[in-house]
Write an enzyme that holds these catalytic residues in place. Structure first.
Site, PDB file in Angstrom:
ATOM      1  CE  LYS A   1      -4.054  -3.132   5.223  1.00 25.42           C
ATOM      2  NZ  LYS A   1      -3.673  -1.877   4.536  1.00 25.42           N
TER       3      LYS A   1
ATOM      4  CB  SER B   1      -3.382  -3.230   0.829  1.00 25.41           C
ATOM      5  OG  SER B   1      -3.151  -2.315   1.878  1.00 25.41           O
TER       6      SER B   1
ATOM      7  CB  SER C   1      -3.908   0.723   1.629  1.00 26.41           C
ATOM      8  OG  SER C   1      -3.243   0.192   0.524  1.00 26.41           O
TER       9      SER C   1
HETATM   10  N1  GLN Z   1      -2.331   0.507  -3.819  1.00 27.49           N
HETATM   11  C1  GLN Z   1      -1.098   1.111  -3.426  1.00 27.49           C
HETATM   12  C2  GLN Z   1       0.035   0.154  -3.643  1.00 27.49           C
HETATM   13  O1  GLN Z   1      -0.196  -0.853  -4.205  1.00 27.49           O
HETATM   14  C3  GLN Z   1      -1.198   1.571  -2.003  1.00 27.49           C
HETATM   15  C4  GLN Z   1      -0.838   0.536  -1.023  1.00 27.49           C
HETATM   16  C5  GLN Z   1      -0.990   0.989   0.394  1.00 27.49           C
HETATM   17  O2  GLN Z   1      -1.404   2.108   0.669  1.00 27.49           O
HETATM   18  N2  GLN Z   1      -0.602   0.125   1.308  1.00 27.49           N
HETATM   19  O3  GLN Z   1       1.133   0.397  -3.286  1.00 27.49           O
END
Ligand code: GLN
Length: 507
Positions: free
Chosen positions: A80, A155, A179
């Protein structure tokens, strides 16, 4: 040679050890696959063909010379683009970091290099890991390999899509509120958020430091466990790193695959089950159906199924969306036009900082910086940030009580299968609701896994099964996950990914 990209990482390692294939062949097969499908999928922001092949060639040479090699040596991986990589671009999905080349490696990057795994490249993400769809990436969205019109989750949608499109057998993700697990759920892959502190965060670009955790992503439970053991463990460069050995997750995955869960108590979290009351409302019928079928499989494997209640989970999402922006507003202050990346010159430093941040950050990042700055401001701190921290304690207490009654807790990972690109981008609250089932684990620092539970009958798209364990007990995820995976594979005659539609290959 049949298509090497379709092997599991464990099979790739075995085939290299047996001398049947080389790492150069394997790495080239993945690079070819990326070349053929990534124009459509857009899982990668940067591809390092030269670096990956050089690592592969060195592994092959050492193997030929009889040098003892680590378990996953020669197995390629995608990272990532939130992990800093010395000499390779690192953007965190943001225009503000375009062109930045880090001068050092994250600890996880270093461990992957020491494990002799060829790094194929850096995968797409929502800007600074804020999002559930990769649509907030500054470089355009990633597409779900099951249906290119749909989101791959976020994400970490790039890492999950790379796995689901056979572009990489393993990947690294980061999970602040889901994410790793939510992208795994909507792409039919496996992802694990380890116990907080179980994997070093040094060199992972911070979103919300008290919630962030790096973790392994794969297509099978065993592959994910093998990678977990590579990246886990104490690191003096991370003050929150646990000072204890990596849990024996590979042994747990192998034990679980034998299919006997006698004596294991599995708690279904009432509030996350998808009842029409409370936070569970709005779950898709097929998601609930596949969840129930997976529970039946676990019961058939000898587990005892109990129901547990975590009443304060109702407030978890709201608390998360105060704590995360608060920490993010502070963490992102360092992107100031002076230290890294973009600089929009205006003549004075104050205006240059403002102009750089105005141009470099996208809307979601700005929204969260404003929310966080507000929540932390004098006069509002107690009402917002202070209250959210109290909710965090209540969520931890709910988990503690639930783990008195059960060894692991389970729920659907996400309320729905992947939605269409564009469908929720203008509705932040609808986007945030994706994470209702994954966020509690981050607030409590406990480990969680998502693995495929099937496809929803109504749309043929993947559904995910979430398993949560007490802190430090990551091995339980793998034991239960591997048992479920084995039971489902017996029914399907293979893995869920075998049912994924073929992508059109471009030459
Ligand atoms: N979708 C969640 C957010 O928008 C989780 C993001 C993440 O785990 N980095 O914060």
């Amino acid at each position: 040679m049949s298509d090497l990209t379709r092997l599991t990482a464990a099979q790739m390692a075995d085939a290299m050890a047996a001398g049947d294939i080389t790492s150069v062949q394997l790495t080239q097969a993945h690079l070819d696959r990326i070349g053929a499908v990534d124009g459509d999928v857009h899982a990668f922001l940067h591809i390092d063909a030269e670096g990956a092949l050089a690592t592969a060639a060195a592994v092959d040479a050492d193997r030929a010379a009889g040098v003892e090699l680590p378990a996953l040596a020669g197995v390629p991986i995608a990272l990532k683009d939130l992990l800093v990589t010395k000499g390779l671009p690192t953007t965190a999905g943001s225009k503000i970091l375009e062109g930045w080349i880090p001068p050092y490696d994250a600890t996880v990057t270093r461990k992957i290099r020491e494990a002799r795994m060829p790094i194929l490249g850096k995968t797409n993400l929502d800007e600074f890991a804020m999002g559930s769809s990769t649509e907030h990436s500054g470089y355009g969205p990633t597409h779900n390999p099951w249906d290119l019109e749909r989101i791959p989750g976020g994400s970490g949608g790039g890492s999950a899509a790379a796995l689901a499109s056979w572009e990489a057998p393993l990947a690294i993700g980061s999970d602040t509120g889901g994410s790793i697990r939510q992208p795994a759920s909507v792409t039919g892959t496996v992802g694990v958020k380890p116990t907080y502190g179980g994997v070093s965060r040094f060199g992972a670009i911070a979103l919300a430091s008290s919630l962030d955790q790096l973790g392994p992503c794969g297509r099978t439970v065993l592959d994910t466990a093998l990678l977990h053991e590579v990246i886990g463990g104490h690191d003096e460069m991370d003050a929150t790193s646990l000072n204890e050995p990596v849990p024996a997750v590979v042994a747990a995955a192998r034990e679980g695959a034998l299919g006997d869960l006698t004596g294991v108590r599995i708690g279904v979290v009432k509030e996350l089950r998808g009842d029409d009351s409370g936070e569970g409302g709005g779950y898709q019928a097929g998601v609930k159906q596949r969840f129930q079928e997976s529970l039946d499989k676990l019961q058939a494997a000898g587990a005892e199924i109990v129901e547990v209640s975590c009443p304060n989970f109702e407030y978890a999402l709201a608390a998360y969306y105060l704590i995360l922006p608060s920490e993010a507003s502070s963490n992102l202050a360092k992107f100031d036009s002076v230290r890294f990346g973009l600089r929009v010159e205006t003549g004075t430093i104050e205006r240059t900082m403002g102009a750089t941040r105005a141009e470099g950050f996208g809307d979601e990042v700005k929204r969260r910086i404003m929310l966080g700055t507000y929540a932390l401001s004098a006069g509002f701190y107690d009402a917002y940030y202070g209250s959210a921290q109290k909710v965090r304690t209540l969520v931890q207490q709910d988990f503690a009580a639930a783990f008195e009654q059960a060894d692991v807790l389970v729920s659907p990972t996400t309320p729905t299968t992947p939605f269409k690109l564009g469908e929720r981008i203008d509705d932040p609250l609808a986007m945030y609701l994706n994470d209702v089932a994954t966020i509690p684990a981050n607030l409590a620092g406990i480990p969680g896994m998502s693995l495929p539970s099937g496809v929803a009958p109504e749309d043929g798209l993947p559904t995910g099964f979430q398993i949560l364990a007490p802190a430090h007990e990551d091995a339980r995820l793998y034991r239960v996950g591997a048992a479920l995976e084995a039971a489902l594979a017996a029914e399907w005659g293979g893995s869920l990914m075998d049912q994924a539609p073929e992508l059109e290959v471009r030459s």
